[in-house]
Design an enzyme around this catalytic site. Structure first.
Site, PDB file in Angstrom:
ATOM      1  N   ASP A 223       0.706  -1.212   0.037  1.00 37.20           N
ATOM      2  CA  ASP A 223      -0.142  -0.059   0.111  1.00 37.20           C
ATOM      3  C   ASP A 223       0.955   1.211  -0.052  1.00 37.20           C
ATOM      4  OD1 ASP A 223      -1.841  -1.838   0.421  1.00 37.20           O
ATOM      5  OD2 ASP A 223      -2.833  -0.983   2.156  1.00 37.20           O
TER       6      ASP A 223
ATOM      7  N   ASP B 272      -4.392  -0.673  -1.968  1.00 34.51           N
ATOM      8  CA  ASP B 272      -5.923  -0.694  -1.477  1.00 34.51           C
ATOM      9  C   ASP B 272      -6.716   0.005  -2.411  1.00 34.51           C
ATOM     10  OD1 ASP B 272      -6.851  -1.111   1.254  1.00 34.51           O
ATOM     11  OD2 ASP B 272      -7.191   1.108   1.415  1.00 34.51           O
TER      12      ASP B 272
ATOM     13  N   HIS C 255     -10.583   1.040  -3.319  1.00 36.30           N
ATOM     14  CA  HIS C 255     -12.185   0.921  -2.788  1.00 36.30           C
ATOM     15  C   HIS C 255     -12.850   1.731  -3.585  1.00 36.30           C
ATOM     16  CE1 HIS C 255     -10.477  -0.588   0.910  1.00 36.30           C
ATOM     17  NE2 HIS C 255      -9.886   0.477   1.570  1.00 36.30           N
TER      18      HIS C 255
ATOM     19  N   HIS D   6     -17.464   2.741  -0.014  1.00 32.32           N
ATOM     20  CA  HIS D   6     -17.150   1.658   0.669  1.00 32.32           C
ATOM     21  C   HIS D   6     -17.642   1.433   2.253  1.00 32.32           C
ATOM     22  CE1 HIS D   6     -14.112  -1.301   2.239  1.00 32.32           C
ATOM     23  NE2 HIS D   6     -14.511  -1.802   1.022  1.00 32.32           N
TER      24      HIS D   6
ATOM     25  N   HIS E  79     -10.779   7.002   1.146  1.00 36.83           N
ATOM     26  CA  HIS E  79      -9.472   6.990   0.719  1.00 36.83           C
ATOM     27  C   HIS E  79      -9.497   5.841  -0.223  1.00 36.83           C
ATOM     28  CE1 HIS E  79      -9.698   3.838   3.661  1.00 36.83           C
ATOM     29  NE2 HIS E  79      -8.812   3.035   2.652  1.00 36.83           N
TER      30      HIS E  79
ATOM     31  N   LYS F 188      -6.999  -4.972  -3.273  1.00 35.27           N
ATOM     32  CA  LYS F 188      -7.900  -5.342  -2.171  1.00 35.27           C
ATOM     33  C   LYS F 188      -8.731  -4.581  -1.655  1.00 35.27           C
ATOM     34  CE  LYS F 188      -4.130  -4.276   1.081  1.00 35.27           C
ATOM     35  NZ  LYS F 188      -4.940  -3.155   1.750  1.00 35.27           N
TER      36      LYS F 188
ATOM     37  N   CYS G 233      -2.121  -2.861   7.564  1.00 38.20           N
ATOM     38  CA  CYS G 233      -1.968  -3.679   6.422  1.00 38.20           C
ATOM     39  C   CYS G 233      -0.550  -4.287   6.208  1.00 38.20           C
ATOM     40  CB  CYS G 233      -2.330  -2.860   4.979  1.00 38.20           C
ATOM     41  SG  CYS G 233      -4.217  -2.342   4.744  1.00 38.20           S
TER      42      CYS G 233
HETATM   43  C1  VGL Z   1      -4.912   0.768   5.451  1.00 39.60           C
HETATM   44  C2  VGL Z   1      -6.507   1.550   6.863  1.00 39.60           C
HETATM   45  C3  VGL Z   1      -7.433   1.471   5.737  1.00 39.60           C
HETATM   46  C4  VGL Z   1      -3.504   0.269   5.256  1.00 39.60           C
HETATM   47  C5  VGL Z   1      -5.751   0.637   4.246  1.00 39.60           C
HETATM   48  O1  VGL Z   1      -2.694   0.361   4.281  1.00 39.60           O
HETATM   49  O2  VGL Z   1      -2.674   0.070   6.462  1.00 39.60           O
HETATM   50  N1  VGL Z   1      -5.359   1.005   6.740  1.00 39.60           N
HETATM   51  N2  VGL Z   1      -7.056   0.893   4.678  1.00 39.60           N
HETATM   52 ZN    ZN Z   2      -8.524   0.885   2.946  1.00 36.88          ZN
END
Ligand code: VGL
Ligand code: ZN
Length: 225
Positions: free
Chosen positions: A15, A53, A55, A59, A88, A113, A158
């Site tokens: 990410d 990440d 979305h 979401h 996000h 994901k 993550c």
């Molecule tokens: C993440 C919160 C929401 C991460 C992703 O990449 O750690 N944290 N979505």
């Molecule tokens: Zn996320």
């Protein structure tokens, strides 16, 4: 020094996206500091993949979908408790892209994901419903991975979830700690999400390593440098 094996060591870049960096929608403090370190790691690993990440609008991990619940609060979804976040990493948006400074030429595959509206995903292996797979496990087995190294964002969400998933699946798992940054949100008991993550990682046998300890490289099949 730890010598890397081009045949069986795989780097997972988690990410590394602008929305998780200063100025982004869900900024991780100092998150952009991981980009140069990740690039140095990418130069040393013959095999590397990334997670992203990703979305859709609306979401269910977005606080905006739960009136009265602030960002970083929690809601109950059918699969269990879910922390809610500022909107996000919207599919196709610049904030959801892999960071433009990341050496993407070194990435062999990208695993997305969190693209189902009702299911969030911290782990790069399986989404938070613990059912929906990304294919990363099968990929790693097919390319002969035995050890996986993780870097990226965020350490306590993550990166931790993906490291736990790797350890659970039998991979020797190492987190490159100076190549990660954390959200470190406070928990009701006075500890933080980062402390909780390290405790869980340690219990699962995940080790940490510093980026300067790693060397080796070259293409699989060639003598390592
Ligand atoms: C993440 C919160 C929401 C991460 C992703 O990449 O750690 N944290 N979505
Ligand atoms: Zn996320």
């Amino acid at each position: 020094m730890m010598r890397l094996d081009p045949e069986s060591d795989v780097l997972i870049v988690v990410d590394v996206q602008p929305d998780f960096m200063p100025g982004g929608a869900l900024p991780v403090p100092d998150g952009d500091a991981v980009v140069p370190v990740a690039n140095r790691l990418l130069a040393h690993f013959a095999q590397a993949v990334a997670t992203q990440d990703w979305h859709p609008p609306g979401h269910l991990s977005f606080a905006s979908q739960h009136p009265g619940v602030p960002p970083f609060g929690t809601v109950r979804l059918p699969y269990g408790e879910q922390t809610v976040w500022p909107d996000h990493c919207l599919i196709g948006s610049p904030g959801a892209a892999l960071h433009p400074g990341l050496d993407q030429a070194r990435l062999r595959a990208v695993f997305r994901k969190g693209f189902r509206r009702a299911v969030d995903s911290y782990s790069g292996f399986v989404e938070n419903d613990r059912v929906t797979r990304t294919g990363l496990d099968g990929y790693l087995r097919e390319v002969g991975a035995k050890r996986v190294f993780l870097c990226g964002l965020a350490t306590d969400f993550c990166v931790a979830a993906t490291a736990l998933g790797a350890a659970e699946r039998g991979f020797e798992t190492l987190v490159v700690s100076d190549a990660c940054r954390a959200i470190a949100a406070p928990l009701p008991d006075g500890s933080s999400t980062l402390e909780a993550a390290w405790t869980a990682l340690q219990a699962a046998g995940v080790r940490t390593v510093q980026s300067q300890e790693l060397h080796g490289g070259g293409e699989p099949g060639s003598p390592s440098a």
